[in-house]
Design an enzyme around this catalytic site. Sequence first.
Site, PDB file in Angstrom:
ATOM      1  N   GLY A  26       0.221  -1.141  -0.165  1.00 46.78           N
ATOM      2  CA  GLY A  26      -0.076   0.095  -0.128  1.00 46.78           C
ATOM      3  C   GLY A  26       0.864   1.000  -0.076  1.00 46.78           C
ATOM      4  O   GLY A  26       0.344   2.612   0.125  1.00 46.78           O
ATOM      5  N   ASP A  66      -7.180   5.861   3.715  1.00 44.44           N
ATOM      6  CA  ASP A  66      -6.061   6.218   4.568  1.00 44.44           C
ATOM      7  C   ASP A  66      -5.776   7.434   2.798  1.00 44.44           C
ATOM      8  O   ASP A  66      -5.892   7.406   2.344  1.00 44.44           O
ATOM      9  CB  ASP A  66      -5.107   5.618   4.553  1.00 44.44           C
ATOM     10  CG  ASP A  66      -4.780   4.681   3.041  1.00 44.44           C
ATOM     11  OD1 ASP A  66      -5.696   3.730   2.441  1.00 44.44           O
ATOM     12  OD2 ASP A  66      -3.694   4.424   2.879  1.00 44.44           O
ATOM     13  N   ASP A  67      -4.535   8.382   3.519  1.00 47.42           N
ATOM     14  CA  ASP A  67      -4.507   9.354   3.300  1.00 47.42           C
ATOM     15  C   ASP A  67      -5.364  10.078   1.781  1.00 47.42           C
ATOM     16  O   ASP A  67      -5.094  10.728   1.088  1.00 47.42           O
ATOM     17  CB  ASP A  67      -3.047   9.004   1.978  1.00 47.42           C
ATOM     18  CG  ASP A  67      -2.633   8.101   3.201  1.00 47.42           C
ATOM     19  OD1 ASP A  67      -2.344   8.884   4.032  1.00 47.42           O
ATOM     20  OD2 ASP A  67      -1.657   7.267   2.448  1.00 47.42           O
ATOM     21  N   TRP A 108      -1.742  -2.446  10.568  1.00 41.42           N
ATOM     22  CA  TRP A 108      -1.013  -1.964   8.924  1.00 41.42           C
ATOM     23  C   TRP A 108       0.371  -1.486   9.308  1.00 41.42           C
ATOM     24  O   TRP A 108       1.040   0.033  10.068  1.00 41.42           O
ATOM     25  CB  TRP A 108      -1.250  -1.272   8.432  1.00 41.42           C
ATOM     26  CG  TRP A 108      -0.667  -0.026   7.218  1.00 41.42           C
ATOM     27  CD1 TRP A 108       0.274   0.510   7.069  1.00 41.42           C
ATOM     28  CD2 TRP A 108      -1.915  -0.118   6.078  1.00 41.42           C
ATOM     29  NE1 TRP A 108       0.223   0.797   5.451  1.00 41.42           N
ATOM     30  CE2 TRP A 108      -0.889   0.570   4.942  1.00 41.42           C
ATOM     31  CE3 TRP A 108      -3.370  -0.660   5.052  1.00 41.42           C
ATOM     32  CZ2 TRP A 108      -1.456   0.787   3.621  1.00 41.42           C
ATOM     33  CZ3 TRP A 108      -3.276   0.268   4.356  1.00 41.42           C
ATOM     34  CH2 TRP A 108      -2.286   0.878   3.018  1.00 41.42           C
ATOM     35  N   ASP A 109       1.359  -2.094   9.888  1.00 38.81           N
ATOM     36  CA  ASP A 109       2.743  -1.423   9.948  1.00 38.81           C
ATOM     37  C   ASP A 109       3.913  -1.447   9.122  1.00 38.81           C
ATOM     38  O   ASP A 109       4.310  -0.979   8.172  1.00 38.81           O
ATOM     39  CB  ASP A 109       3.651  -2.842  10.451  1.00 38.81           C
ATOM     40  CG  ASP A 109       4.457  -2.225  11.282  1.00 38.81           C
ATOM     41  OD1 ASP A 109       5.329  -1.779  12.160  1.00 38.81           O
ATOM     42  OD2 ASP A 109       4.821  -3.211  12.623  1.00 38.81           O
ATOM     43  N   ASP A 114       8.904   4.792   1.072  1.00 39.71           N
ATOM     44  CA  ASP A 114       8.187   5.777  -0.118  1.00 39.71           C
ATOM     45  C   ASP A 114       8.557   7.113   0.804  1.00 39.71           C
ATOM     46  O   ASP A 114       8.779   7.207   1.709  1.00 39.71           O
ATOM     47  CB  ASP A 114       6.896   5.444  -0.306  1.00 39.71           C
ATOM     48  CG  ASP A 114       5.846   5.630   1.004  1.00 39.71           C
ATOM     49  OD1 ASP A 114       6.200   5.602   1.827  1.00 39.71           O
ATOM     50  OD2 ASP A 114       4.773   5.225   1.053  1.00 39.71           O
ATOM     51  N   ASN A 160       3.787  -2.657   5.380  1.00 43.49           N
ATOM     52  CA  ASN A 160       3.894  -2.163   4.407  1.00 43.49           C
ATOM     53  C   ASN A 160       5.091  -2.396   3.806  1.00 43.49           C
ATOM     54  O   ASN A 160       5.985  -1.296   4.477  1.00 43.49           O
ATOM     55  CB  ASN A 160       3.872  -0.337   4.485  1.00 43.49           C
ATOM     56  CG  ASN A 160       3.315   0.100   3.195  1.00 43.49           C
ATOM     57  OD1 ASN A 160       3.080  -0.254   1.893  1.00 43.49           O
ATOM     58  ND2 ASN A 160       2.441   0.998   3.426  1.00 43.49           N
TER      59      ASN A 160
END
Length: 354
Positions: free
Chosen positions: A10, A117-118, A215-216, A222, A252
């Site tokens: 992701g 998300d985001d 969600w680590d 990135d 991730n």
Amino acid sequence: MMPELGLIEGRFGRIWTEAERGHVVQTLAAAGYGFYHYGPKADRALRRAWRERHDPEQTAMLGRLSAHVRAAGMRFGIALTPIGSTHPFDDEARAALARRVADLDAIGIDDLAVLFDDLRGDMPDLAARQADVVNFCAGLTRATRVYTCPTYYSDDPVLDLVFGDRPAGYLAELGRRLDPAVRVYWTGEEVCSRAIDPAHVERVAQELGRPVCLWDNYPVNDGARMSRFLHLRAFTGRSAAIAPHVSGHAINPAIQAHLGCIPALTLAAAYRQGEAYAYGAAFAEAARQVLGAAFAQMLQQDLPALQDVGLERLGSRGERLRARYASIDHPAAREILRWLDGDDLMTDDEVQTQ
């Protein structure tokens, strides 16, 4: 005790090749990982252009990925970020969601993730509208598990700074309105949490009315800042004591597919070994498995330069590193060379347009 481990692809940035992804699937499956969720931010048909189906070539690739993941003994999922579907959540949005869920079902998925998300969060009735969208998709899909990621997926105040102040009671209302079977992704006390403790995940579980699926955000690297560093070291701050309090633990991944397998293997070791886990020894063993003994020893020597100093500050050390790794015929060595060339560096503009 080990929770179900997974990978949520992701992140922002360059999308892996099919060969890179295949290597990651095989490596993590052999280490005991149980699921793989595909949802790179740069896949526009899952995010910016989510109303459009993947083209035939992309669809075929995803079909092959589904078959590969399942043949390796893992569950396969796809993550959809339906930007603009909540406001308004009208007939047009419902029709588009129904069409895209059917497309993803046809590829072959065990899990469907509907992510927020985001995205901007300063909108009215945010939790209610997001729950409506997720529950709608859950009622349509043939997938046997459904996940979501809230807009405010951490306690970290940076999310309020970037995406607008979170609504009062947002997480609790989202939990009340979601179907009880829906699993919720959560990154911890921070977007990139330095530690994840049982007391924290217990508190969030009480608020949501269900245990979280972590969600680590490690070893992901990135973004404009993190892409300047290679995240290679073993996991720390993830005690095996959190296992009974989560529904799963997904990482991730880093941009570098082969190198990122090293920390991924150490997460499984941390749970398996419990109090006997030592992160230095875990790195050494994982690096040996991925790279072989000689390459692993060389990488361990260079950890401070690659993970702590950062590309722009390497100076003449960069050329010495290039000479060291150019002599090694291994995909991970080529990833280091690519990083030294600046080919995987990202900009803020790139993040904002994915």
